[in-house]
Scaffold this active site. Structure first.
Site, PDB file in Angstrom:
ATOM      1  N   ALA A 159      69.634  15.477  -2.463  1.00  0.00           N
ATOM      2  CA  ALA A 159      68.685  14.576  -1.802  1.00  0.00           C
ATOM      3  C   ALA A 159      69.267  14.131  -0.468  1.00  0.00           C
ATOM      4  CB  ALA A 159      68.401  13.365  -2.683  1.00  0.00           C
ATOM      5  N   ARG A 185      40.635  11.609 -12.564  1.00  0.00           N
ATOM      6  CA  ARG A 185      41.119  10.241 -12.380  1.00  0.00           C
ATOM      7  C   ARG A 185      40.133   9.202 -12.897  1.00  0.00           C
ATOM      8  NH1 ARG A 185      42.668   9.523  -6.329  1.00  0.00           N
ATOM      9  NH2 ARG A 185      43.846   7.736  -7.116  1.00  0.00           N
ATOM     10  N   GLY A 241      64.686  17.967  -6.161  1.00  0.00           N
ATOM     11  CA  GLY A 241      64.817  18.432  -7.533  1.00  0.00           C
ATOM     12  C   GLY A 241      66.276  18.500  -7.937  1.00  0.00           C
ATOM     13  N   ALA A 242      66.718  19.714  -8.314  1.00  0.00           N
ATOM     14  CA  ALA A 242      68.112  19.901  -8.703  1.00  0.00           C
ATOM     15  C   ALA A 242      69.045  20.021  -7.509  1.00  0.00           C
ATOM     16  CB  ALA A 242      68.241  21.150  -9.574  1.00  0.00           C
ATOM     17  N   GLY A 277      56.964  14.129 -13.930  1.00  0.00           N
ATOM     18  CA  GLY A 277      57.447  12.765 -13.778  1.00  0.00           C
ATOM     19  C   GLY A 277      58.838  12.640 -13.194  1.00  0.00           C
ATOM     20  N   ALA A 278      59.523  13.763 -12.940  1.00  0.00           N
ATOM     21  CA  ALA A 278      60.898  13.669 -12.435  1.00  0.00           C
ATOM     22  C   ALA A 278      60.936  13.031 -11.047  1.00  0.00           C
ATOM     23  CB  ALA A 278      61.543  15.052 -12.410  1.00  0.00           C
ATOM     24  N   GLY A 279      59.992  13.403 -10.181  1.00  0.00           N
ATOM     25  CA  GLY A 279      59.949  12.794  -8.855  1.00  0.00           C
ATOM     26  C   GLY A 279      59.650  11.312  -8.909  1.00  0.00           C
ATOM     27  N   ASP A 280      58.773  10.914  -9.839  1.00  0.00           N
ATOM     28  CA  ASP A 280      58.472   9.496 -10.019  1.00  0.00           C
ATOM     29  C   ASP A 280      59.702   8.744 -10.529  1.00  0.00           C
ATOM     30  OD1 ASP A 280      55.801   9.946  -9.284  1.00  0.00           O
ATOM     31  OD2 ASP A 280      55.226  10.385 -11.354  1.00  0.00           O
ATOM     32  N   GLY A 298      50.134   9.173 -14.809  1.00  0.00           N
ATOM     33  CA  GLY A 298      49.742   8.550 -13.543  1.00  0.00           C
ATOM     34  C   GLY A 298      50.997   8.226 -12.755  1.00  0.00           C
TER      35      GLY A 298
END
Length: 284
Positions: A217, A105, A213-214, A242-245, A36
């Site tokens: 930013a 969900r 991502g890599a 989950g990397a963005g979170d 989530g």
């Protein structure tokens, strides 16, 4: 304190050993873990040392109680409603780390009638776009963000999904963002392109944080100031779930500590790098 509003579900993560073959067996590794987007941000922020609370709904079942216990163990203060059936997401991860997701969900989308004191002490309130739209949770979250701003908290939103933007419609989605007027808006390149974002003037008063991502930013401040922050090298990427979170959690945690945007973005990169080798949204 950081307060995150949204889903906490079970992620069923399937790592495939080869490209998917339809109609037959596909060897792989299956891992069950907490998921989530909002819960991920809360857990990752807590791991960074930020006081964190999660607001959401799970089912009145063993899975919901287990997820609540996991949040507590991970240092998050859970404020959960218990009703119905706890949600799950099947995450299919290809050998190159790319994900295909099948969300159910369930109870998470039914969040409603949240007590006002569940936001008490919040300095930043964060919600992924999933929390703003479908089901009762949409109206509930928008009301909570309005209350948070009135109480002096910063409001943070993550666009979350380019598919979500396309389903809602770019103009309707942009209208929603203009109505919320978040202090911070996180988006990746595809999401920003779908919404026509790319300059700070697109949403007056909003700091736009473009995740890549890599890649590098970009932080676009309301006054037009632009910061570009490259990540440090990552040895291996197996699962981007989950990397963005994690990036958002690292950024918001640093912000709570008083960091300037470049330092906050670097903190986001560093936290995101820690999830890339583990199945699902878990810190290595």
């Amino acid at each position: 304190m950081l307060v995150c509003i949204g889903d906490v579900v079970e992620d069923v993560v399937i790592w495939t050993d080869a490209p998917l073959h339809h109609g037959t067996d596909n060897p792989g590794r299956i891992v069950r873990t907490r998921g989530g987007s909002a819960a991920n941000v809360a857990v990752f922020a807590a791991a960074s040392g930020a006081p964190t609370r999660f607001v959401g709904r799970v089912g009145d079942d063993a899975l919901g109680r287990s997820l609540e216990e996991q949040l507590t163990v991970d240092g998050v203060e859970p404020r959960l409603q218990h009703l119905g059936r706890t949600g799950s997401i099947v995450v299919l991860v290809a050998p190159d780390g790319e994900r295909t997701m099948f969300p159910d969900r369930a109870a998470a989308a039914e969040l409603a009638d949240v007590p006002a004191d569940w936001l008490a002490g919040a300095r930043v309130v964060h919600a992924p776009a999933y929390s703003l739209l479908d089901g009762p949770i949409g109206a509930t979250t928008r009301e909570l963000l309005t209350a948070a701003r009135a109480a002096g908290a910063l409001v943070s939103v993550d666009v979350s999904s380019v598919d979500l933007v396309r389903r809602v419609g770019a103009e309707a989605f942009a209208d929603l963002l203009r109505a919320i007027a978040p202090d911070l808006l996180f988006a990746n390149a595809d999401e920003a392109a779908a919404l026509g974002l790319g300059t700070s003037s697109a949403l007056p008063g909003t700091t736009l944080v473009l995740k890549a991502g890599a890649g590098t930013a970009v932080v676009l401040a309301p006054d037009g100031t632009r910061h570009e922050v490259a990540p440090e090298p990552v040895a291996a990427v197996r699962d981007t779930t989950g990397a963005g979170d994690a990036f958002a959690a690292g950024y918001l945690s640093a912000l709570l500590d008083g960091a300037a945007p470049p330092a906050a973005a670097l903190a986001g990169h560093r936290l995101a790098a820690r999830v890339l080798a583990s199945p699902g949204a878990r810190l290595a």
